[in-house]
Each structure stands twice: as structure tokens, then as C-alpha cells.
Design a protein around this motif. Structure first.
Motif, PDB file in Angstrom:
ATOM      1  N   ALA A  53       0.861  -1.190   0.000  1.00  0.00           N
ATOM      2  CA  ALA A  53       0.000   0.000   0.000  1.00  0.00           C
ATOM      3  C   ALA A  53       0.896   1.238   0.000  1.00  0.00           C
ATOM      4  N   PRO A  54       0.311   2.422  -0.208  1.00  0.00           N
ATOM      5  CA  PRO A  54       1.128   3.640  -0.239  1.00  0.00           C
ATOM      6  C   PRO A  54       1.910   3.852   1.055  1.00  0.00           C
ATOM      7  N   SER A  55       3.139   4.339   0.917  1.00  0.00           N
ATOM      8  CA  SER A  55       3.997   4.634   2.066  1.00  0.00           C
ATOM      9  C   SER A  55       3.805   6.078   2.499  1.00  0.00           C
ATOM     10  N   ARG A  56       4.323   6.406   3.667  1.00  0.00           N
ATOM     11  CA  ARG A  56       4.201   7.762   4.206  1.00  0.00           C
ATOM     12  C   ARG A  56       5.141   8.728   3.495  1.00  0.00           C
ATOM     13  N   ARG A  92       0.602   6.381  -6.399  1.00  0.00           N
ATOM     14  CA  ARG A  92       0.191   7.773  -6.468  1.00  0.00           C
ATOM     15  C   ARG A  92       0.693   8.397  -7.753  1.00  0.00           C
ATOM     16  N   ASP A  93      -0.167   9.151  -8.360  1.00  0.00           N
ATOM     17  CA  ASP A  93       0.189   9.804  -9.617  1.00  0.00           C
ATOM     18  C   ASP A  93       0.541  11.268  -9.350  1.00  0.00           C
ATOM     19  N   PHE A  94       1.684  11.493  -8.661  1.00  0.00           N
ATOM     20  CA  PHE A  94       2.125  12.851  -8.402  1.00  0.00           C
ATOM     21  C   PHE A  94       2.678  13.472  -9.690  1.00  0.00           C
ATOM     22  N   HIS A 120      -8.839   9.967  -1.966  1.00  0.00           N
ATOM     23  CA  HIS A 120      -7.888   9.221  -1.133  1.00  0.00           C
ATOM     24  C   HIS A 120      -8.659   8.197  -0.312  1.00  0.00           C
ATOM     25  N   GLN A 121      -8.315   6.892  -0.492  1.00  0.00           N
ATOM     26  CA  GLN A 121      -8.971   5.802   0.224  1.00  0.00           C
ATOM     27  C   GLN A 121     -10.494   5.874   0.077  1.00  0.00           C
TER      28      GLN A 121
END
Length: 805
Positions: free
Chosen positions: A484-487, A534-536, A646-647
């Protein structure tokens, strides 16, 4: 965990095998049992004498033919004993502190011992005697008990100090010369100070205001410098042995703490081993003072998973803050080797490991009206075990001539492991984020006194941080985990800081001294992101900056007055947490990275006026700071959008940005008065104010007016103290925007004023035994310190037994 514990036991056994037993003449504090260096031992005529060393020891062989010896120290009452009396006391002399006197020496003001009257900064020194009497559960509680440091708590397992409108990663933590701040110290409220063991501290100093000339970034608000016990050497061929043990219990949290330390020392080799185990249950808050706000700040309901479903249950005792307890283990091992008069080497091993620590403020957060209304938002929210390990090696070299008189070289390696785990009510997915930080630090500090009187302090520092950040998602019903996404950046994060400094202390006369210093800093940071989760609009964030800062101070001490003026500049470079964090800040809000974030700079002026007599001391400090490019959290756009999904929930985007500027100001007053040798009245009062210049918004880390008043009665074997702590309030409309987003932390009126009374006592029935008891919050008042996510303890009875051997 088992490997760490075995390693610690192995170090202890090695140390014990190297040493044997013995006994020496030693000067100790009557109450804390800590050694007293610098005690003069004189004959009756005052023509012959010796001075105790850093362990409070001295060789009295030259005095064997004398009838009586006299012991003198500026911070203690003088005493005289015959040689026969010394023999009956086993050559251990306990002196009673002159409780109104201030310490003559502070250690951390410039990394060297220096008389306090020569230092232009405002400094609060906490002695080992005071630590022993206050008997704090954690270092955060110790700081709060000074009455001069405001401490915020998001949960029972926490404590975030606030200094002059700064907190978290703008306040520098130092232990035994090693900076604890690392690349993921956050800008919100930071709880890492509890990793230290309060029961092994022998002293601490709070340096208020920018300490960046000597310490670099992260010291805008001040420096908290902690000193742990050191192993002492013997003064003759026999072996020195000493130790202590403590048992402590407290009612409000059902705290149970056990501590033991043992020190052994020969002429050249010494060892100190320490272990502390603590367990806290769910904290009980006070029952009085919330009649007008029955629905706020109480734990009226709680979450429990029953038959694979989240159920909301009614709490039959709303003052019990269910889900707040935790436990912690602390280990310390020190080895000291003094092969010659010139060299002194100390190796230190610190280790701290906690259980899971519930994030209490999130467990009571609701889904509507900024967390105040609706169903409980989270079924679970906790920090995983917070592990901190430090290896350090410090060497001191003394020379009679050359480019330095004394050099201190300190190398340190730290590993920090943290994790966050949360699950929304009704969801089966447990979201987890884990971080591992490796930190290498190297300090080289030198001093060079000159014949004409000036002393030059100079040195260099390097700090390198590596951050590994991962995320996972676990279906608790099926037991299946997936990435899952990291911080932070999932492809790696690091920072490097290099600096050199010089500080000159120049006497202008017998009563006047000038201090000037400068520091050149170079800082680099990099964080890299994948596109997996994430698509930053960016895959890498980088920062490289330099900063030249300095200070100029003047002290003037015409007896009995003291005047000091200080002007300084400071800076703080953004760390990985500032620049690269993705975090669920509050309901409906998501904090995202800002690749354009830059450093913040401060320009400061302060003045201190003091009056110091034998039985009276007064100190008033006023400061003013201009913060340029202040780092604040504000609405932000990511790829042109002010909200993101987000989520499964649409969130408003925020980020840390450089504001246009901020102004901070404040004053602190400290008074100590001893009308009788056994009686001490002391009081502190602190006011701070901060505001963004462009928006007029308040700054979040400025607490309301706060202070403390104590009346202590002290006799030879006992001490009793009546203590009053008090705090002003802040209206909800006057809170900083970041605090208004967390309305569930406050009553409808905002942060309410409060005061409490406490009674503490200590008794020494035997030389080796100390009994302590206290009743805190006598009236059982329900109060919550500003910005805190958990209410403070209600009426709290604590008992402790301490033995010295």
C-alpha cells in the motif's frame, strides 16, 4: 528484541568480570544521593585542601593527622566532621543543598562547562536532586514539572515540549552530546522524548531560544539537553561500587515501574548498567469541572470488534480513557576508559522499546463537524512499537598547549523504527505505514583559552540520515496483506548536513563579558517516489541550501544584579517529513508533498534582568523573534486540483508551505525566595504570543499563559512540597487554523483555563533508603492542556521506594 536484551546482558557480564570491590570517600547530595564535584575539603586554618573530582571523590590521605575536616561548596551548606565521624559514615559525606542558590555551571550552553552568569541565553538547569524529588514517570513529565516548559500530549505515551512558540522538529533533543532529531521528526506534535529513561538522568538543561550557532538546524525554539548517569572511577587501588533501585506505582494510570542500575569502577576502567521496565494502564481523568460541557473530552463510548463486526459500546465510566495504556523497556550500558591523564573515552549504548501505543486522540475522533459529531471514525489507530537504539563513542583529549586545550570527538549511530496502523470503523482493511531511519553523526568540538582572558570554542558537525518507508494493507478477516502507499518516498529518502562553527567568549572586565559566534551550514535532501500508488506530478523532490547564522551577546553582573542582551539569527531546513509526507491530517484533509518548500529563518533579540542574593533570586526574560518564510500548513493544489480522491474519500489538499513571515514574542518570570534555611518559595510564569504577519492567524505552538508556584519545606531526612500549576485559556475563534481543524480536541469555548494543586513528599529513614509519595491534582479537576488529545490525570496517588547501595 531478545537479541538486544542478550547483547545488553553480555555487556554487563563483561564489565563485571573486569572489576572488583572497594570503598572511597565521596561527597553526595543528601536527597538525590548524586555525587557533588567541586567540593573543597579544608583543614581548620584553610591552608591545606583538596577538591572532589567529577564523581564527588577525593583522597584525604594528607589529612590523616588532623582532628577535623571542613567541606564547602557554593550551592550547599558547609559541614565539618572529624576523622572518626567520617569512618563511622563509611567515608560517605552527604551535604544539604542551599535550595535557593542557582547552579554555578551549565554544561550544554556551548557544549562546555561554563559559569551560568557568563551565558547570555535563558537557561533552566534541572539537577539530579530535583529529578529525584519530582520523581517523574517520563522525561516529558520532568519538563512539565519545571513550570517553564509547556508539554502537549496526543496520547498517554507521549509528550511534545513547546518552547517560545516552537515545538516538534523546531526544538532540538540532545542526549549525552548526540542530537536525537532525525529526518522524520514531524512539524506537528512530537512524542519521541519519552524514548529516554527518566530514572537514569543525572541532569538536564533547557536552553531557550535559537541554539543554531552551536547545534545547527532544528533548534529555533531551543535545546533540551539530557545527561544520563556516568560511570565513576576509583581514586585508589580499590574498586568503587554503587547502584540504586526504584519501585514506583501511580493510581491514575495504574503505573508500575521497576528500575535498577549498577556502577563499578577501578582507576582506569568503569562501567554503568541500567534497566527500567514500565507499564501504564488506561488513564483516568478528573471528575470535576466539566458540568457545562458534558459531551466534550469524555470517553462516552468505545469501539470493540465482536463476531467480526465493529460494535460501538457505551463506556460505564466516561472518565476512564479506554485504549490509552502502553508499556516500555529502557536499557543503558556505558563503558569508560581513562588510559592516561590526557585521554578519557566513553562508549554508550541506549535502547528503548515500547509496546503498541494507542493514538488516543484518533480513537475519540468522530466523522462529522471536525471530529465532534457522528460515529467514531476509527476502530483502530495505534503506533507500533517505537524502537530507538543509539551507539556512541566520545573521546576527550586534554593538552597543555597547541591549537586547543581540550578536544571532544563524538561519533554516534542511531536506528529508529516507527509505524502507524489505522482501520476505519466498519472496514476490514488495516492500513499500515512503517519507517526505519539510520542516522550517523560526527561532532568535533575544541576549546582554546588565551592568556589575555578570551576563550575560543570551535568545531564541525556532520549528520547523515537514511529513511526507508513502506506501506501495507491487511484484510483482518482473511489475514491477507498487500503493499500500500507509504508515508514518504517509497524509492528512498536521505539527507546530509555539514557545518562548522566558532564562538568567542571575551571578558570586557571583571563583571562584563562579550559572546560572539557564527556557523556555516550546508544541507541537502532527496526523496524519490514511484508511480505505483500515487500519480504525483513529480517523481523526485530535492533541496540543497546553505545558511550563515550568528549571534552576539553581552552579560553584565554588578553584584547583586545581572543583565544580559542577546541578538541572534537562526534557520531550520525542511526535513523528509516536511517535504515528502502524505498524511491523513484531519477529517476530510490530506497533507501532500510540496517540492517548492524551503528553509525558514529567524531573527531574534532577548534581554534578561536578574537579581541574585543569598536567599532571593529573580529573573525576568523578554524576547522578540521575526520568522521569515515560516513553515505552516495551508490549503494547496496538486496538479492544479485543490482536492483528491484518497482511500475512497474526496479530501481537501493541504501542504507545508513557506508563509510570508511571522512575529513571536513573550516573557518569562522566575522567582525563588528562602525566608528560612528549610523553606523555599518558588514561582514561574510564562507568556508567549505568535502571529502570521500576512494573514493575522495565530501560530499553533503558542500555548496560553502558564506557570507554577511551589512551597517546599526541607529538613535533614524529609522534604514536603505544596505545588500549584495553572494555565490560561484560548477562545476557539483565536486558535490557529490547524487547531480549529481539530475541534474535537477542545470544548465549544476552546482551550479552557485550569489550575490544580498537588502535594509531594520524600523521607530518608535510612541512609540507603528513600520513600516518596505524592497526591497530584488534589481536587480531581478534569482538564486538558492546550492542543492535547488526551485529558490529564485526575487525582493521582503515587508511591515509590528507592534504595542506594
Amino acid at each position: 528484541m531478545r537479541a538486544i536484551f542478550c547483547h545488553f546482558l553480555g555487556l554487563m557480564l563483561i564489565c563485571f568480570a573486569l572489576l572488583a570491590r572497594g570503598q572511597q570517600l565521596q561527597l553526595i547530595d543528601q536527597d538525590s544521593r548524586q555525587p557533588i564535584p567541586g567540593v573543597s575539603i579544608l583543614n581548620t586554618a584553610g591552608t591545606k585542601g583538596v577538591v572532589t573530582d567529577s564523581e564527588g571523590r577525593a583522597d584525604i590521605t594528607p589529612f590523616r593527622s588532623l582532628a577535623q575536616l571542613h567541606f564547602r561548596h557554593p550551592a550547599y551548606y558547609s559541614a565539618s566532621f572529624s576523622l572518626q565521624q567520617l569512618k563511622e559514615m563509611d567515608y560517605v559525606v552527604a551535604l544539604r543543598e542551599n535550595i535557593v542558590q542557582i547552579p554555578e555551571v551549565v554544561i550544554s550552553a556551548n557544549r562546555w562547562e561554563q559559569k551560568q552568569e557568563e551565558v547570555p541565553q535563558q537557561i533552566t538547569a534541572i539537577s539530579g536532586r530535583e529529578i529525584a524529588f519530582q520523581n517523574p514517570a517520563t522525561p516529558a513529565d520532568l519538563l512539565q514539572q519545571t513550570g517553564e516548559v509547556f508539554v502537549q500530549k496526543s496520547q498517554l505515551g507521549g509528550g511534545s515540549p513547546m518552547l517560545r512558540g516552537f515545538a516538534a522538529n523546531s526544538v532540538l533533543l540532545v542526549v549525552d552530546g548526540i542530537r536525537m532529531n532525525n529526518a522524520i521528526y514531524r512539524s506537528g506534535n512530537l512524542q519521541n522524548v519519552i524514548s529516554l529513561d527518566a530514572h537514569v538522568l543525572e541532569g538536564a538543561e533547557v536552553i531557550f531560544g535559537p541554539g543554531t550557532v552551536l547545534y545547527g538546524s532544528d533548534a529555533l525554539g531551543g535545546v533540551l539537553d539530557f545527561h544520563t548517569k556516568s560511570p565513576g572511577l576509583a581514586t585508589d587501588a580499590s574498586l568503587r561500587t554503587e547502584g540504586s533501585a526504584l519501585l514506583r506505582w501511580a493510581s491514575a494510570s495504574q503505573e508500575k515501574t521497576a528500575h535498577v542500575d549498577l556502577a563499578l569502577g577501578s582507576r582506569t576502567l568503569a562501567s554503568l548498567s541500567s534497566i527500567s521496565l514500565s507499564d501504564w494502564g488506561d488513564l483516568r481523568a478528573g471528575r470535576r469541572g466539566l458540568s457545562h460541557f458534558p459531551d466534550y473530552l469524555l470517553r462516552t463510548s468505545y469501539q470493540q470488534r465482536i463476531w467480526q463486526r465493529d460494535s460501538i459500546l457505551s463506556n460505564p465510566s466516561p472518565h476512564h480513557q479506554l485504549g490509552s495504556g502502553y508499556s516500555q523497556l529502557n536499557l543503558l550500558q556505558k563503558l569508560r576508559w581513562v588510559p592516561s591523564r590526557q585521554w578519557d573515552l566513553t562508549y554508550s549504548f541506549h535502547y528503548s522499546n515500547s509496546s503498541d501505543i494507542p493514538r488516543y486522540d484518533r480513537l475519540v475522533q468522530r466523522s462529522q463537524q471536525q471530529g465532534r459529531a457522528g460515529e467514531l471514525r476509527f476502530a483502530e489507530w495505534y503506533y507500533g512499537p517505537q524502537r530507538w537504539m543509539l551507539h556512541s563513542l566520545q573521546s576527550r583529549l586534554q593538552r597543555d598547549k597547541g591549537v586547543f586545550e581540550e578536544a571532544r570527538l563524538t561519533a554516534g549511530y542511531q536506528r529508529v523504527q516507527e509505524s502507524r496502523h489505522s482501520r476505519s470503523t466498519g472496514s476490514t482493511l488495516l492500513e499500515s505505514q512503517s519507517e526505519s531511519v539510520d542516522v550517523l553523526t560526527l561532532n568535533a568540538d575544541f576549546n582554546r583559552p588565551f592568556a589575555a582572558g578570551p576563550t575560543l570554542f570551535y568545531g564541525a558537525e556532520a549528520a547523515l540520515n537514511w529513511v526507508r518507508s513502506t506501506g501495507s494493507q491487511t484484510d483482518i478477516d482473511r489475514g491477507i496483506s498487500s503493499p500500500a502507499p507509504s508515508r514518504y518516498g517509497d524509492l528512498g529518502n536521505h539527507s546530509l548536513a555539514l557545518a562548522s562553527y566558532a564562538s568567542l567568549h571575551y571578558p570586557l572586565g571583571e563583571r562584563s563579558r562579550l559572546t560572539a559566534g557564527a556557523r556555516l551550514n550546508w544541507y541537502q535532501l532527496e526523496s524519490r517516489f514511484s508511480t505505483r500508488f500515487r500519480d504525483f506530478p513529480f517523481q523526485e523532490i530535492g533541496l540543497q541550501t546553505t545558511a550563515l547564522i550568528g549571534n552576539l551577546g553581552w552579560t553584565y553582573t554588578p553584584n547583586p544584579f545581572r543583565l544580559s542582551l542577546l541578538a541572534s539569527t537562526g534557520f531550520r531546513a525542511p526535513n523528509v517529513d516536511d517535504m515528502a509526507k502524505v498524511f491523513d491530517t484531519a477529517p476530510g484533509i490530506l497533507t501532500v508533498p510540496n517540492p517548492r518548500l524551503g528553509p525558514e529563518y529567524s531573527y531574534n533579540a532577548e534581554a534578561t534582568l536578574g537579581l541574585e542574593k543569598r536567599s532571593f533570586r529573580l529573573s525576568l526574560t523578554t524576547y522578540l523573534s521575526l520568522l521569515d518564510g515560516a513553515i505552516v500548513r495551508r490549503p494547496f493544489q496538486l496538479a492544479g486540483q485543490d482536492s483528491v480522491l484518497h482511500q475512497g474519500e474526496r479530501r481537501q489538499v493541504q501542504a507545508l508551505v513557506n508563509g510570508g513571515g511571522a512575529l513571536l514574542a513573550g516573557s518569562s518570570l522566575s522567582v525563588r525566595y528562602s525566608p528560612l534555611p528549610q523553606l523555599l518559595l518558588s514561582s514561574t510564569l510564562t507568556y508567549s504570543w505568535g502571529q502570521e504577519l500576512q494573514s493575522g492567524n495565530a501560530l499553533r505552538h503558542n500555548p496560553p499563559l502558564f506557570g507554577q508556584t511551589q512551597l517546599r519545606y526541607q529538613r535533614k531526612k524529609s522534604s514536603v512540597e505544596l505545588q500549584f500549576s495553572y494555565n490560561g485559556g484560548i477562545k476557539f475563534a483565536d486558535l490557529a487554523p490547524e487547531e480549529q481543524d481539530k475541534a474535537y480536541l477542545y470544548t465549544a469555548e476552546g482551550s479552557r483555563p485550569w489550575w490544580i494543586a498537588s502535594l509531594k513528599g520524600a523521607w530518608h529513614p535510612l541512609k540507603q533508603l528513600e520513600l516518596q509519595a505524592g497526591l497530584e491534582n488534589l481536587l480531581d479537576t478534569h482538564y486538558r492542556p492546550y492542543s492535547s488529545g488526551i485529558s490529564a490525570p485526575g487525582r493521582n496517588l503515587y508511591l515509590s521506594v528507592r534504595t542506594h547501595f
